[in-house]
Design a protein around this motif. Structure first.
Motif, mmCIF file in Angstrom:
data_model
loop_
_atom_site.group_PDB
_atom_site.id
_atom_site.type_symbol
_atom_site.label_atom_id
_atom_site.label_comp_id
_atom_site.label_asym_id
_atom_site.label_seq_id
_atom_site.Cartn_x
_atom_site.Cartn_y
_atom_site.Cartn_z
ATOM 1 N N THR A 1 0.851 -1.183 0.000
ATOM 2 C CA THR A 1 0.000 0.000 0.000
ATOM 3 C C THR A 1 0.890 1.238 0.000
ATOM 4 O O THR A 1 2.111 1.138 0.182
ATOM 5 C CB THR A 1 -0.953 -0.005 1.216
ATOM 6 O OG1 THR A 1 -1.873 1.096 1.116
ATOM 7 C CG2 THR A 1 -0.191 0.108 2.526
ATOM 8 N N VAL B 1 -2.493 3.914 -8.414
ATOM 9 C CA VAL B 1 -3.274 2.679 -8.294
ATOM 10 C C VAL B 1 -3.316 1.936 -9.626
ATOM 11 O O VAL B 1 -3.183 0.702 -9.668
ATOM 12 C CB VAL B 1 -4.700 2.977 -7.789
ATOM 13 C CG1 VAL B 1 -5.573 1.736 -7.870
ATOM 14 C CG2 VAL B 1 -4.657 3.521 -6.364
ATOM 15 N N SER C 1 -1.317 -1.589 -9.357
ATOM 16 C CA SER C 1 -2.198 -2.754 -9.372
ATOM 17 C C SER C 1 -1.806 -3.717 -10.484
ATOM 18 O O SER C 1 -2.028 -4.930 -10.378
ATOM 19 C CB SER C 1 -3.656 -2.326 -9.549
ATOM 20 O OG SER C 1 -4.094 -1.573 -8.434
ATOM 21 N N ASN D 1 -2.008 -7.425 -5.326
ATOM 22 C CA ASN D 1 -2.371 -7.190 -3.932
ATOM 23 C C ASN D 1 -2.007 -5.780 -3.486
ATOM 24 O O ASN D 1 -1.648 -5.569 -2.324
ATOM 25 C CB ASN D 1 -1.669 -8.213 -3.036
ATOM 26 C CG ASN D 1 -2.649 -8.904 -2.096
ATOM 27 O OD1 ASN D 1 -3.856 -8.700 -2.178
ATOM 28 N ND2 ASN D 1 -2.132 -9.708 -1.204
ATOM 29 N N VAL E 1 -3.078 -1.940 -2.620
ATOM 30 C CA VAL E 1 -4.241 -1.163 -2.174
ATOM 31 C C VAL E 1 -3.803 0.292 -2.014
ATOM 32 O O VAL E 1 -2.922 0.586 -1.202
ATOM 33 C CB VAL E 1 -4.805 -1.681 -0.837
ATOM 34 C CG1 VAL E 1 -6.056 -0.889 -0.462
ATOM 35 C CG2 VAL E 1 -5.118 -3.169 -0.916
ATOM 36 N N SER F 1 -9.721 1.205 -3.198
ATOM 37 C CA SER F 1 -9.655 -0.077 -3.888
ATOM 38 C C SER F 1 -10.352 0.031 -5.245
ATOM 39 O O SER F 1 -11.160 0.936 -5.476
ATOM 40 C CB SER F 1 -10.312 -1.168 -3.043
ATOM 41 O OG SER F 1 -11.658 -0.835 -2.749
ATOM 42 N N THR G 1 -9.052 -5.331 -6.706
ATOM 43 C CA THR G 1 -8.400 -5.372 -5.393
ATOM 44 C C THR G 1 -9.011 -6.471 -4.528
ATOM 45 O O THR G 1 -10.227 -6.492 -4.338
ATOM 46 C CB THR G 1 -8.562 -4.026 -4.654
ATOM 47 O OG1 THR G 1 -8.152 -2.961 -5.517
ATOM 48 C CG2 THR G 1 -7.708 -4.008 -3.391
#
Length: 283
Positions: free
Chosen positions: A91, A101, A105, A110, A112, A142, A146
């Motif tokens: 994260t 993101v 991603s 995984n 976030v 998310s 996600t």
């Protein structure tokens, strides 16, 4: 004991370490500066610290607390150089979410996106403080891909921090909202400082500097902050920030027009409205 990794041991990374370690988690910190690693250990912000990402190979959740432009390269290095468990959650804490993101991603399913809305004017590991996130918003952004179990684990972390969780907005929605209440104020505040400095009469400028008090201090604070952070806000959240700046310019032109035309009644109505509406943003 859950093992937490933190890349970047500045104000946010150090503060995360202090609170999460106090809650019983084992903290592994990474900084490019060996001295920062030593200080983080002395301050008990981490249990372990190193300049190498290898220290994070067995962690279960990794927080990327670097400047915005270093987030994606850091995730690239983590996923390429370390043999991470596929269950490991990565994260970040960046104030811009959509481009981060989208790319991260793809690099790590995984991933976030996260953004704790907390901070001070200070920087570096010595600025780290306990309870920095208490009652402050913490956004999780998310997307469809996600894993829900990863989001749930981060919700638990946010609860440990005492922060106010917001996890129902998309990265794009986050970026436009933050453009209004965080990125636009930086540009407006910086422009205020610049305008004052351009007073052509040196005597008046000097007097203004001597008379400046709480009003100027409050409205100029974010414009006098970290230039690198302001630049990254504009670079990575360009479209949303331009929307906000355009609307702000229209509002400012409205005020100029009211004053030029001595329309004091309308100006009073405008100021009464803003007085009433400020409470929607600042309780």
């Amino acid at each position: 004991m859950t093992k937490i990794g933190i890349v970047g041991l500045g104000l946010i990374g150090g503060s995360l370490g202090l609170d999460l370690r106090a809650s019983g988690l084992e903290i592994f910190g990474v900084s490019r500066n060996p001295k920062t690693c030593e200080i983080a250990m002395e301050l008990e912000a981490v249990n372990h610290a190193d300049v190498s990402l290898e220290i994070l190979s067995q962690t279960e959740i990794i927080f990327i607390c670097t400047p915005i432009d270093k987030i994606i390269p850091t995730v690239e290095r983590l996923t390429l150089e370390l043999n991470l468990n596929p269950e490991t959650i990565i994260t970040d804490v960046g104030s811009v979410k959509a481009p981060i993101v989208e790319r991260c991603s793809q690099l790590w399913p995984n991933f976030v996106g996260g953004h704790p809305m907390a901070g001070t004017a200070e920087q570096g590991i010595y600025a780290a403080q306990k309870n920095l996130f208490v009652n402050r918003p913490y956004v999780l952004t998310s997307v469809e891909t996600t894993p829900e179990k990863s989001v749930e684990k981060l919700r638990e972390i946010v609860q440990k921090l005492g922060a106010l969780l917001y996890d129902q907005c998309s990265p794009i929605e986050h970026d436009q909202a933050v453009a209004w209440i965080s990125h636009l104020p930086v540009m407006v505040s910086a422009s205020l400082i610049d305008a004052c400095i351009h007073e052509s009469d040196s005597n008046i400028q000097e007097l203004a500097q001597k008379l400046a008090s709480s009003g100027f201090r409050d409205t100029s604070r974010v414009g006098g902050g970290n230039p690198e952070l302001g630049l990254m806000m504009a670079h990575y959240n360009r479209e949303a920030l331009l929307v906000s700046l355009s609307q702000y310019r229209q509002s400012l032109e409205q005020v100029i027009d009211l004053i030029e035309n001595e329309n004091w009644e309308r100006l009073e109505e405008f100021l009464e409205k803003t007085q009433q509406l400020r409470g929607r943003f600042c309780s």
